[in-house]
Design an enzyme around this catalytic site. Structure first.
Site, PDB file in Angstrom:
ATOM      1  N   ARG A  23      40.315  78.177  28.105  1.00 30.56           N
ATOM      2  CA  ARG A  23      39.897  77.442  29.300  1.00 30.56           C
ATOM      3  C   ARG A  23      40.826  77.732  30.484  1.00 30.56           C
ATOM      4  O   ARG A  23      40.434  77.645  31.637  1.00 30.56           O
ATOM      5  CB  ARG A  23      39.875  75.937  29.001  1.00 30.56           C
ATOM      6  CG  ARG A  23      39.152  75.123  30.078  1.00 30.56           C
ATOM      7  CD  ARG A  23      39.013  73.668  29.678  1.00 30.56           C
ATOM      8  NE  ARG A  23      40.295  73.081  29.403  1.00 30.56           N
ATOM      9  CZ  ARG A  23      40.536  72.224  28.404  1.00 30.56           C
ATOM     10  NH1 ARG A  23      39.569  71.850  27.602  1.00 30.56           N
ATOM     11  NH2 ARG A  23      41.739  71.736  28.215  1.00 30.56           N
ATOM     12  N   TYR A  71      28.272  74.140  53.676  1.00 36.65           N
ATOM     13  CA  TYR A  71      27.357  74.446  52.573  1.00 36.65           C
ATOM     14  C   TYR A  71      26.807  73.125  51.990  1.00 36.65           C
ATOM     15  O   TYR A  71      27.570  72.224  51.652  1.00 36.65           O
ATOM     16  CB  TYR A  71      28.105  75.264  51.510  1.00 36.65           C
ATOM     17  CG  TYR A  71      27.308  75.468  50.263  1.00 36.65           C
ATOM     18  CD1 TYR A  71      26.148  76.246  50.277  1.00 36.65           C
ATOM     19  CD2 TYR A  71      27.671  74.872  49.066  1.00 36.65           C
ATOM     20  CE1 TYR A  71      25.391  76.420  49.132  1.00 36.65           C
ATOM     21  CE2 TYR A  71      26.921  75.047  47.915  1.00 36.65           C
ATOM     22  CZ  TYR A  71      25.779  75.822  47.960  1.00 36.65           C
ATOM     23  OH  TYR A  71      25.033  75.974  46.832  1.00 36.65           O
ATOM     24  N   ASP A  80      35.689  78.723  53.676  1.00 37.48           N
ATOM     25  CA  ASP A  80      34.676  79.324  52.814  1.00 37.48           C
ATOM     26  C   ASP A  80      34.385  80.704  53.398  1.00 37.48           C
ATOM     27  O   ASP A  80      33.822  80.824  54.480  1.00 37.48           O
ATOM     28  CB  ASP A  80      33.416  78.446  52.804  1.00 37.48           C
ATOM     29  CG  ASP A  80      32.347  78.964  51.839  1.00 37.48           C
ATOM     30  OD1 ASP A  80      32.268  80.191  51.637  1.00 37.48           O
ATOM     31  OD2 ASP A  80      31.574  78.141  51.309  1.00 37.48           O
ATOM     32  N   LYS A  98      27.677  85.336  45.022  1.00 34.94           N
ATOM     33  CA  LYS A  98      27.001  86.079  46.108  1.00 34.94           C
ATOM     34  C   LYS A  98      27.400  87.551  46.071  1.00 34.94           C
ATOM     35  O   LYS A  98      27.169  88.202  45.088  1.00 34.94           O
ATOM     36  CB  LYS A  98      27.329  85.409  47.445  1.00 34.94           C
ATOM     37  CG  LYS A  98      27.086  83.882  47.439  1.00 34.94           C
ATOM     38  CD  LYS A  98      25.609  83.523  47.429  1.00 34.94           C
ATOM     39  CE  LYS A  98      25.330  82.077  47.056  1.00 34.94           C
ATOM     40  NZ  LYS A  98      25.895  81.071  47.941  1.00 34.94           N
TER      41      LYS A  98
HETATM   42  C1  LIG Z   1      26.083  79.654  47.679  1.00 36.42           C
HETATM   43  C2  LIG Z   1      27.200  79.185  48.482  1.00 36.42           C
HETATM   44  C3  LIG Z   1      28.199  78.393  47.916  1.00 36.42           C
HETATM   45  C4  LIG Z   1      28.117  77.872  46.514  1.00 36.42           C
HETATM   46  O1  LIG Z   1      28.311  78.857  45.569  1.00 36.42           O
HETATM   47  P1  LIG Z   1      27.682  78.752  44.092  1.00 36.42           P
HETATM   48  O2  LIG Z   1      28.330  79.910  43.411  1.00 36.42           O
HETATM   49  O3  LIG Z   1      26.204  78.871  44.244  1.00 36.42           O
HETATM   50  O4  LIG Z   1      28.103  77.445  43.527  1.00 36.42           O
HETATM   51  C5  LIG Z   1      29.264  78.046  48.697  1.00 36.42           C
HETATM   52  N1  LIG Z   1      29.356  78.428  49.982  1.00 36.42           N
HETATM   53  C6  LIG Z   1      28.425  79.185  50.556  1.00 36.42           C
HETATM   54  C7  LIG Z   1      28.589  79.569  51.987  1.00 36.42           C
HETATM   55  C8  LIG Z   1      27.307  79.586  49.838  1.00 36.42           C
HETATM   56  O5  LIG Z   1      26.348  80.286  50.443  1.00 36.42           O
END
Ligand SMILES: *Cc1c(COP(=O)(O)O)cnc(C)c1O
Length: 387
Positions: A55, A109, A181, A206
């Site tokens: 973990r 987000y 982010d 992504k």
């Molecule tokens: C999709 C997304 C997230 C979340 O990521 P997940 O891997 O889907 O949990 C966070 N920030 C942005 C800008 C996103 O587009």
């Protein structure tokens, strides 16, 4: 790999140790819960062992984290999580206490906003949403108990680019942590630590993994003390990334610079073409002057990516359904950053509280995949004909 190498060179080799795996170029998937200790002496010292329990870390998670750290210019270390949202949550939790005040952009987000509005609010954290274009005036919102200025640039759905150095200057003056982010640009196109931001978060779901087949998150800290605090939060939350996902993301990273180049090129070509179309009100792409904060994108970013938004003049949903339901290439769905093109027809109105979203028209997020650009345009042209 030395930081002085260019990022595409770093991405081809970081985290790889063929010598440890019989010369195999790729780091294997380590499916491990238990790591055994040779002696009682070693067991007693297990808190200093590199591997102790699956973990917390495996050679696969470490390889992924080292690669992400190495993509950043500067930075102490990275921590992987089960999703991008989990990485955001770990950072938010690490820097907020009962009665602390945190500043969050209005175009945050969506699911992170949900966490702020419900869990954090219920725990007694004061969440204040700010207009992402507020810049240096963020200082007016700073309170004695402000512990975190959270950034997302460009922001979700509407792509405003923030004046990041202005936020950092205020944060430094008042001794407040900053986190961004950076899923949209990745360190290929925005290096958060060069701007003195403390923490860089990415949804590795992504572009990092890039093939729409893995959920994964990561955050990178500039300073050791922040790394240790976030690591402790992640462990207390019981969060960990799956080994298969880590492997897929490592594999994705090897081709990231090439994919980003193509996503950016197609995205820009689509965005420019869409801004000449009568059906389109506005194109919200950081590299276009029609996007708020375009001047900050030009100053701070090295490039873009393949995701942006448009507003359609048509708002009649039965007509919009005619367009969307018969698209051949552009499918509808959550996420972006995979090889395939996607539309995401979501309206931002309900999730804005600092400043109303008052752009007219129907908003649609566009992700330009790796398909041929002429085929993508044809698909949209036929869709517009159905509108
Ligand atoms: C999709 C997304 C997230 C979340 O990521 P997940 O891997 O889907 O949990 C966070 N920030 C942005 C800008 C996103 O587009």
């Amino acid at each position: 790999m030395k930081d002085s190498k260019n990022i595409s060179t770093r991405l081809a080799h970081l985290g790889s140790e063929p010598i440890s795996y019989h010369g195999a170029v790729n780091m294997p998937v380590h499916r491990a819960s238990t790591f055994v200790f040779k002696t009682f002496e070693e067991f007693k010292d297990c808190f200093n062992a590199e591997y102790r329990y699956g973990r917390e870390a495996t050679p696969t998670s470490r390889a992924f984290e080292r690669t992400i750290t190495g993509m950043h210019n500067g930075g102490y270390g990275s921590l992987s999580t089960s999703s991008g949202l989990a990485a955001i949550i770990a950072v938010l939790m690490s820097f907020s206490k009962n009665n602390s005040h945190i500043l969050v952009p209005d175009n945050l987000y969506g699911f992170a906003r949900g966490f702020c509005d419900e869990t954090l609010t219920n725990l007694g954290v004061e969440i204040e949403y700010y207009d992402p274009m507020i810049g240096a005036d963020i200082e007016k919102l700073v309170k004695k108990n402000t512990s975190l200025i959270y950034l997302e640039s460009p922001g979700s759905l509407t792509y405003e680019v923030q004046d990041l150095p202005a936020f950092v200057k205020v944060a430094k003056k008042h001794n407040i942590i900053t986190a961004i982010d950076n899923s949209w640009a990745t360190p290929i196109n925005l290096q958060p630590f060069e701007l003195d931001i403390d923490i860089s978060i990415m949804s590795a779901t992504k572009y990092i993994s890039g093939h729409s087949d893995a959920m994964l998150g990561v955050c990178t800290c500039a300073k050791q003390e922040h790394y240790e605090l976030v690591q402790s939060t992640i462990r207390q939350l019981g969060n960990c990334a799956g080994s298969e996902e880590l492997y897929l993301a490592l594999r994705g990273l090897r081709t990231l610079s090439l994919r980003m180049e193509q996503h950016t090129k197609s995205g820009l070509e689509l965005a420019n073409w869409l801004s000449t179309r009568d059906e389109v009100n506005k194109v919200l792409h950081p590299a276009l002057p029609s996007c708020k904060g375009h001047e900050f994108w030009k100053r701070d970013f090295k490039g873009a990516s393949g995701v942006f938004a448009i507003t359609l003049k048509e708002t009649d949903e039965t007509k919009i359904a005619k367009m969307l339901d018969s698209m051949e290439i552009f499918k509808m769905g959550f996420s972006w950053g995979g090889y395939e093109s996607l539309f995401f027809p979501e309206q931002p109105h309900a999730s804005r509280t600092a400043k109303n979203w008052d752009e007219p028209g129907f908003l649609m997020r566009v992700h330009s995949g790796l398909e041929d650009i002429d085929d993508l345009k044809e698909d949209i042209k036929r869709g517009f004909a159905r509108l």
